[in-house]
Design an enzyme around this catalytic site. Structure first.
Site, PDB file in Angstrom:
ATOM      1  N   ASP A 196       0.821  -1.217   0.000  1.00 29.91           N
ATOM      2  CA  ASP A 196       0.000   0.000   0.000  1.00 29.91           C
ATOM      3  C   ASP A 196       0.854   1.267   0.000  1.00 29.91           C
ATOM      4  O   ASP A 196       0.321   2.365  -0.132  1.00 29.91           O
ATOM      5  CB  ASP A 196      -0.945   0.013   1.198  1.00 29.91           C
ATOM      6  CG  ASP A 196      -2.230  -0.767   0.902  1.00 29.91           C
ATOM      7  OD1 ASP A 196      -2.351  -1.268  -0.233  1.00 29.91           O
ATOM      8  OD2 ASP A 196      -3.079  -0.879   1.785  1.00 29.91           O
ATOM      9  N   ASP A 210      -9.965  37.333 -32.963  1.00 26.18           N
ATOM     10  CA  ASP A 210      -9.354  36.006 -32.899  1.00 26.18           C
ATOM     11  C   ASP A 210     -10.265  34.975 -32.269  1.00 26.18           C
ATOM     12  O   ASP A 210     -10.204  33.803 -32.577  1.00 26.18           O
ATOM     13  CB  ASP A 210      -8.081  36.065 -32.040  1.00 26.18           C
ATOM     14  CG  ASP A 210      -6.905  36.474 -32.876  1.00 26.18           C
ATOM     15  OD1 ASP A 210      -7.091  36.654 -34.080  1.00 26.18           O
ATOM     16  OD2 ASP A 210      -5.802  36.613 -32.316  1.00 26.18           O
ATOM     17  N   GLY A 248      -6.747  22.625 -33.059  1.00 27.21           N
ATOM     18  CA  GLY A 248      -7.671  21.817 -33.843  1.00 27.21           C
ATOM     19  C   GLY A 248      -7.951  22.486 -35.183  1.00 27.21           C
ATOM     20  O   GLY A 248      -7.941  21.859 -36.229  1.00 27.21           O
ATOM     21  N   LEU A 249      -8.163  23.806 -35.149  1.00 24.37           N
ATOM     22  CA  LEU A 249      -8.454  24.539 -36.378  1.00 24.37           C
ATOM     23  C   LEU A 249      -7.253  24.514 -37.323  1.00 24.37           C
ATOM     24  O   LEU A 249      -7.387  24.319 -38.526  1.00 24.37           O
ATOM     25  CB  LEU A 249      -8.784  25.995 -36.043  1.00 24.37           C
ATOM     26  CG  LEU A 249     -10.213  26.245 -35.599  1.00 24.37           C
ATOM     27  CD1 LEU A 249     -10.326  27.647 -35.038  1.00 24.37           C
ATOM     28  CD2 LEU A 249     -11.160  26.085 -36.787  1.00 24.37           C
TER      29      LEU A 249
HETATM   30  S1  SF4 Z   1      -7.315   0.645  -2.774  1.00 29.13           S
HETATM   31 FE1  SF4 Z   1      -6.468  -1.393  -2.915  1.00 29.13          FE
HETATM   32  S2  SF4 Z   1      -4.255  -1.078  -2.944  1.00 29.13           S
HETATM   33 FE2  SF4 Z   1      -5.185   0.816  -2.233  1.00 29.13          FE
HETATM   34  S3  SF4 Z   1      -5.160   0.632  -0.065  1.00 29.13           S
HETATM   35 FE3  SF4 Z   1      -7.135  -0.134  -0.699  1.00 29.13          FE
HETATM   36  S4  SF4 Z   1      -6.793  -2.315  -0.909  1.00 29.13           S
HETATM   37 FE4  SF4 Z   1      -4.798  -1.393  -0.807  1.00 29.13          FE
END
Ligand code: SF4
Length: 564
Positions: free
Chosen positions: A36, A295, A430-431
């Site tokens: 994490d 413009d 784009g133009l």
């Molecule tokens: S979203 Fe998934 S990876 Fe992130 S903290 Fe929660 S369980 Fe863990």
């Protein structure tokens, strides 16, 4: 819970990380499994922070689950306090850790650490990142103002000093918050208002304790600060300024609201603002004049789709419709907490709000509406790219290019200038592309076209076939030279001498290579504006190498040669 490839918001503990990282002297202990720690990258890679976020992870592993994971929490809390010496500690858990129910906040509260502890209970499976940030900020402010809220002592009066306000809601990983705070601070100074505390971005716990010393709170980003502002109003009777000054009209309204709430005369500043007036001097921003200038008038009526967080979508819809003359054909938000505001805004423009956090819904809607400009997040930028529609990013989630080195606010009069450039330039591009496609076959853009700014260089004959570029020896002019693919002898002066020595005609021969059909076809794939140069370079290379027939290989050999 839904598995997805992309997501607009992370889990709520990422919101808590944003608050901790925005502040000084605050540390966050996060009960979370190994892996994490990925969230660190949001702050170092995307927000370009020069240090890791102030987060200590317990990083428990699968083998720990059979034992005492609570012990791991208390050890991590003690280590973090000893090592980082924060003034305030946040303690919470990630999605996975929530399932093992260690209750890390309560564990830390029982440790007598001598600093304020803020236990965070952020329901990972029902709430998301912005909610997590708002809840963390609210709990932090409440904890640090607990004593002051109990005594209910009256807030200090003005006593001849300048009025002052707090700017609440700016965070790391928000959209241009750093520059918005600087711009709003300047704007307030221009009407004689000081900033007491700006939080959470840049504040420390002692600053939060000073919040009630201000005369009012400015709720800059309701997603993050609205719950805190409401609590401050209930507890300390602090008025809230709710207009978000994004766009010229909203900036005017913001100044007027500040004046009203603080009892100030702001007519000097607003007097220079002539809503709707078409002249450069009618506003502190260039946007009103530029958007009416020659413009920009051909941008009127462009079909625009807007998607993002609530604050930026509501502001963008007003600018698009009232200040740039675009037509809002659809809008929406991924933020469930802001759905009400966004729905009300959609009603104003006669469209139905799209409230979803599924980017595929958004992609379908953009395609169906046949829009000409998308204003959205990085997700919409990808969607627009796939659909070939111009796009400008106006909201989180952001990518690294949305954290520019230059000053680039969204708020205030300067913010309106930045917005004008950021929204109109993609349409101009784009133009331009469209015009290039339309005129690509014109003689002016042909391979043989001489530079149009050099009067002395006569343009070559239009539509000259490539083979006509092959010049042949004077005495064989009627017979085009088409050498064999095998490298022909190099007809340089040295080669000529050798020929002469062997009895071959001694006339000076200049043999220019010709193009094979496959070589010519490959050349055609090169963008037309550099094709002429590619042709000349390849012919020069082939001549120098004694190659008579230019094939695909020769083209790439020449490219490699000049690329060295
Ligand atoms: S979203 Fe998934 S990876 Fe992130 S903290 Fe929660 S369980 Fe863990």
């Amino acid at each position: 819970m839904q598995l997805t490839l992309w997501t607009y918001e992370g889990p709520p503990h990422v919101g808590a990380m944003r608050i901790a990282t925005s502040m000084r002297d605050v540390h966050y202990v996060l009960h979370a499994p190994q892996g994490d720690t990925y969230a660190d990258l949001l702050f170092t890679m995307i927000e370009r922070q020069d240090k890791r976020p102030p987060v200590t992870y317990t990083t428990f592993q699968a083998r720990d689950l059979g034992g005492d994971t609570a012990n791991i929490v208390t050890r991590a809390v003690q280590d973090a306090v000893d090592r980082f010496r924060p003034k305030t500690l946040l303690v919470g858990e990630s999605c996975t850790a929530e399932l093992i129910q260690d209750n890390p906040g309560s564990l830390a509260m029982g440790m007598n650490l001598g600093i304020p502890i803020v236990p965070l209970e952020l329901p990972s499976y029902s709430k998301k990142e912005n909610w997590g940030a708002a809840e963390t900020f609210y709990q932090l402010v409440r904890t640090l103002l607990l004593e002051r809220s109990k005594t209910r002592e009256p807030r200090p009066g003005r006593e001849g000093r300048r009025p002052r306000v707090n700017l609440l809601g700016g965070t790391i990983l928000g959209f241009r918050c750093r520059d918005d705070i600087a711009e709003v601070t300047k704007l307030l100074a221009s009407i004689g208002v000081d900033v007491n505390v700006s939080a959470p971005l840049g504040a420390d716990p002692d600053d939060l304790r000073r919040i009630p010393d201000a005369d009012a709170n400015v709720c800059l980003y309701p997603e993050i600060a609205l719950s805190t502002c409401s609590w401050l109003t209930r507890t300390f009777q602090m008025p809230v300024i709710t207009t978000v000054p994004i766009g010229v009209g909203a900036t005017r309204d913001f100044i007027a609201e500040v004046g009203r709430v603080l009892g100030l005369d702001v007519s000097a500043v607003l007097g220079g603002e002539l809503p709707g007036a078409a002249s450069l001097g009618s506003s502190h921003s260039r946007m009103p004049w530029y958007s009416r200038s020659v413009d920009a008038t051909y941008l009127t009526g462009k079909r625009v789709f807007i998607f993002g967080d609530g604050t930026h979508v509501v502001a963008a819809a007003r600018i698009a419709s009232e200040e740039l003359g675009f037509k809002v054909v659809g809008l929406g938000t991924y933020s469930r907490e802001m759905a009400r505001e966004v729905k009300a805004c959609a009603e104003k423009y006669g469209v139905t709000a799209l409230i979803t956090d599924d980017y595929l819904d958004v992609e379908r809607t953009v395609a169906e509406l046949q829009v000409e400009l998308v204003l959205g997040t990085q997700m919409e930028r990808h969607i627009a790219k796939r659909l070939g529609v111009p796009c400008s990013v106006i909201s989180t989630p952001i990518h690294v290019q949305d954290v520019p080195a230059r000053y680039s606010p969204q708020m205030g009069f300067e913010g309106a200038n930045v917005i004008f450039d950021a929204w109109v330039h993609p349409l101009m591009m784009g133009l331009e592309e469209h015009l290039l496609q339309m005129f690509r076959e014109d003689f002016e853009f042909g391979d043989g076209a001489a530079p149009s700014h050099l009067h002395s260089v006569a343009p070559s004959k239009p539509d000259a076939p490539a083979s006509a570029l092959a010049r042949v020896p004077q005495d064989t002019a009627s017979t085009p030279v088409v050498p064999e693919p095998a490298p022909a002898p190099v007809h340089t002066s040295a080669a000529t001498t050798a020929s002469g020595a062997s009895g071959a005609p001694a006339a000076t021969e200049v043999v220019t290579p010709v193009w094979s059909p496959d070589g010519e076809k490959e050349l055609g794939k090169i963008p037309f504006f550099v094709r002429g140069k590619a042709r000349r370079n390849t012919e020069k290379y082939a001549a120098a190498q004694g190659i008579g027939l230019i094939t695909v290989e020769t083209l790439y050999e020449a490219k490699a040669h000049y690329g060295r």
